[in-house]
Design an enzyme around this catalytic site. Sequence first.
Site: not given
Length: 314
Positions: A134, A137-138
């Site tokens: 992701c 997200c990261d």
Amino acid sequence: MILDCAIIGGGPAGLTAGLYTTRGGLQNVTMFEKGMPGGQITLSSEIENYPGVTGDITGMDLMDPWPEQCKKFGLVHDMSEVVNVSKVDNIFHVTKEGSEVVEAHSVIVATGSVPRRAGFKGEDEFFGRGVSTCATCDGFFYKGKEVAVLGGGDTALEEALHLTKLCSRVYIIHRNGSFRASPNTIARVEKAENVEIIYNATVDEVYGDNMGVTGVKINLENDEKRDLSVPGIFVFVGRNVNNGVLKQENGTFLCELADGGQVQVDINMNTSCDGLYAVGDLRIDAAKQVVCAAADGAVAALQAMKYVDEKLHS
Ligand code: FAD
Ligand code: NAP
């Protein structure tokens, strides 16, 4: 109390099924979603192909109002994971984690899909410590750094484009000589200045230390090797469908599945089990688009309404 309809999964397909069933007059409809409603699109940094949406919006922005709209018509969100759906004497038994059983006259399964693992050495060991699925997200953890992306589909390329805004360089590793993503996305990737595309290459190993990943070893054509000193690799190699809730104690499934595990449905989202519908990414031949998942949810809801009406009033 027996629910008129139980919906498993709260992505675009499940939420739309929830909207149509409740607004269409079914009583006691519960959507079981183990996390926040919205589904996998909430992980996307950008969506530009949902009809009517013209601005630069994230998947989260797109999905944000959907649960509220459903709630207005009476959809109940039960934040639980469903572990099994079975049918006993023409009533569905929806078993939640913790073994509580909820009964329902009809069930719409909208459990979507999850990222597939690529299978290289170190993938599991470093998952969450340099191996990610992701970028939204990261990606921030790699601000100003070089990263690798594995895959050649729409997800890999779109997420790589997102990473180009944060990272100094993005290596896209693809096992083939051409991408399968949409032409518009490929063109954007090819134009990006801080992208290096490595075609016909596979990841041999991801290595690192206690802190996380420090590099990726790749195999090139003609048995050549290359070592990328990167602290992160994003893996986008497709998705597996979440059909586990349909598995029965004796190892068979509640309805017919295709070879890849997708649920067989007809044009009205009917499975081979009466009163059970499968929608969105989970079903066979899914276009894997938000608009299509939503449409499936609406079609299944209309079928479920007809089925419940006939069952209870004939
Ligand atoms: P999902 O969105 O996968 O939702 C399923 C839901 O079910 C999840 O919320 C999950 O938590 C829940 N669930 C699963 N199992 C259980 C259980 N046992 N109990 C309770 N809850 C459960 N499509 C586009 O149209 N345009 C795009 O730009 C686009 N970009 C994308 C970018 C990314 C990074 C990704 C990953 C996908 C993208 N897609 C895009 C595809 C799109 O997101 C999917 O096709 C769509 O979300 C499928 O919807 P769904 O409702 O079938 O499943
Ligand atoms: P995908 O289209 O299945 O692509 C997976 C990619 O990973 C392919 O390029 C494949 O290579 C590669 N791959 C598979 N297994 C591998 C392995 N073990 N090692 C290395 N590479 C591997 O998956 P996706 O990109 O997640 O997309 C899924 C669906 O969602 C698609 O239908 C897509 O169109 C849709 N989607 C749409 C949008 C959008 O509309 N904007 C955005 C995201 C996703 P090969 O090409 O060689 O097979």
